[in-house]
Design a protein around this motif. Sequence first.
Motif, mmCIF file in Angstrom:
data_model
loop_
_atom_site.group_PDB
_atom_site.id
_atom_site.type_symbol
_atom_site.label_atom_id
_atom_site.label_comp_id
_atom_site.label_asym_id
_atom_site.label_seq_id
_atom_site.Cartn_x
_atom_site.Cartn_y
_atom_site.Cartn_z
ATOM 1 N N PHE A 21 0.828 -1.212 0.000
ATOM 2 C CA PHE A 21 0.000 0.000 0.000
ATOM 3 C C PHE A 21 0.861 1.261 0.000
ATOM 4 C CE2 PHE A 21 -3.827 -2.293 2.040
ATOM 5 C CZ PHE A 21 -4.236 -2.713 0.788
ATOM 6 N N SER A 34 -7.810 0.518 -7.485
ATOM 7 C CA SER A 34 -7.348 -0.442 -6.496
ATOM 8 C C SER A 34 -8.400 -1.509 -6.250
ATOM 9 C CB SER A 34 -7.054 0.285 -5.186
ATOM 10 O OG SER A 34 -6.891 -0.659 -4.157
ATOM 11 N N GLY A 36 -7.596 -3.471 -3.656
ATOM 12 C CA GLY A 36 -6.792 -3.902 -2.520
ATOM 13 C C GLY A 36 -7.482 -3.817 -1.177
ATOM 14 N N VAL A 37 -8.555 -3.051 -1.102
ATOM 15 C CA VAL A 37 -9.124 -2.782 0.220
ATOM 16 C C VAL A 37 -9.937 -3.971 0.732
ATOM 17 C CG1 VAL A 37 -10.725 -1.316 1.495
ATOM 18 C CG2 VAL A 37 -9.130 -0.287 -0.089
ATOM 19 N N TYR A 369 -15.915 -3.625 -4.211
ATOM 20 C CA TYR A 369 -15.884 -2.488 -5.145
ATOM 21 C C TYR A 369 -17.093 -2.576 -6.051
ATOM 22 C CZ TYR A 369 -11.139 -1.641 -3.652
ATOM 23 O OH TYR A 369 -10.047 -1.358 -2.893
#
Lengths: 388, 159
Positions: A21, A34, A36-37, A369
């Motif tokens: 990150f 992203s 990634g969360v 997302y």
Amino acid sequence: MRDPLNSFIEAIPPSGIRKYFDMVAEMDDPDVLSLGVGEPDFDTPWHVRGVGINTLTEGKTFYTSNSGLMELRREISKYTRDKIGVEYDPATQVLITVGGSEAIDGCIRTMLDPGDEMIIPEPCFVSYKPCAILAGAVPVTIDLKAENEFRLTPDELEAAITPKTKLVLLTYPNNPTGAIMEKEDLEKIAKVIIDHDLFVLSDEIYSALSYTEKPFVSIASLPGMAERTIIVNGFSKAFAMTGWRLGYALGPSRVIKQMMKVHQFAIMCSPTISQYAAIEALRNGEDDVQYMKNEYNMRRKYLLKRFAEMGIPCFNAMGAFYLFPCIKKFGMSSDQFAERLLNEQKLAVVPGNAFGRSGEGFLRISYAYSLKSLEKSMDRLEKFISTL
Amino acid sequence: MRDRILTVLEKNARISTEDLAGVLGEDVTKVSEEVERMENEKIICGYHTIINWDKGGAEKADAFIEVKVTPQKGWGFDQMAERIYQFPEVSSIFLISGSCDFIVFIEGKSMREIAMFVSDKLSPIEGVLSTTTQFILKKYKQDGFLVEGPERDKRTEIS
């Protein structure tokens, strides 16, 4: 000057996700997409936030009892009985914590003596191993296999057990793989646990997000297992309440009573406002959970379809909000793949090895997302692999 | 399957049939046929784009008009509604409960154009008793979408 540091802490490596990150943050490019969360993209349901607001307006801003509001513990007990069919006494078997994370730490510290071994199947969330080390215990990892869809098998467990083994971690539905374990899988594990007189830390934080027809099964619901299992759960993932920092531990009163001490002396009590909001979430939040679950499931299917079209192998992971595609065929390490994907197509994903060495050759794709972001991201991934 | 298709399309009418099928985990041909059937049955009545004309450049104005009418014998309100919705300026019309009978949504180039429409076309219709025009000054949210402000990710990447 003397060394101001504790050598155990100093020896713990920084989280593998952090490093990644930081790289994304350094790019500081608004075009970076992203995946990634690892937290829900939904806001906390409005009625739950409303109760939080009311709690403040009414001035309910004082400490609660150390274990947490009795009313909340009762609701948790009821909710747990409905979901997994196990009865926990709100007075002695429920402890409200600051997120699931505190419950994990408290459980490990309470149950393990220095030198005791804790079995940690990987890939898994990054906190278990450091918590074991902080407790002076010895983490023993198992490299789970893609061909088993990252489920723990009794043979793998048997092979890792030594006379010092005391606690076994189970974390399903799993972060980062999205794997689940079904009743038949758990029954085999339970037998090994009982045969060797071990205990289980079952992190069930994603239990509400299981996309199978059959409902989620907790190992605590199997015969003889409730007295050997500490369940960790919380509000972050199911009710989209990450920032409220509220979780809980359920288990035998003998363990919960001692865990309470760790909690009391380190934390005092969990945030009062969050506790009131959590009561509302449990009483009236089921529709919200179902709505979000349905959305996640659509995204999950969409990603699986795109991976299949791109020829990227990915098992049909039925839980949490992650998929764990395999990128070995491209001849790069997870780190190399993720780094090039970020630099060349501005798409950020977390390399699988950040969650243990058995995650090498995989990527963690979060689908917390919107479908639109996923669509754009998959187009970028497709473009990237077409250049390889 | 119909409910599930509609839930997706309601939010994203531009999704391709392939992706729609993917999201639902259904066969593409089946989904495509089902959508067509729902279009024919007027379950799906159309697809439209929500535009923020303030940013789009063109001058536009829109208004809600409360209309009181005398219901027509034998037809109730339906015939009155038909007389009103035949004008292309009318983008929506609803029969409602409360102090008036219809809410009519009008789009025009300017407030003046809308005012002219009301005085020249709407008010003279036989059976229309009164109109109250309410111009829209600012839109915040329309058909489930935020009109102002970009959708941003409020999350922080932590480990």
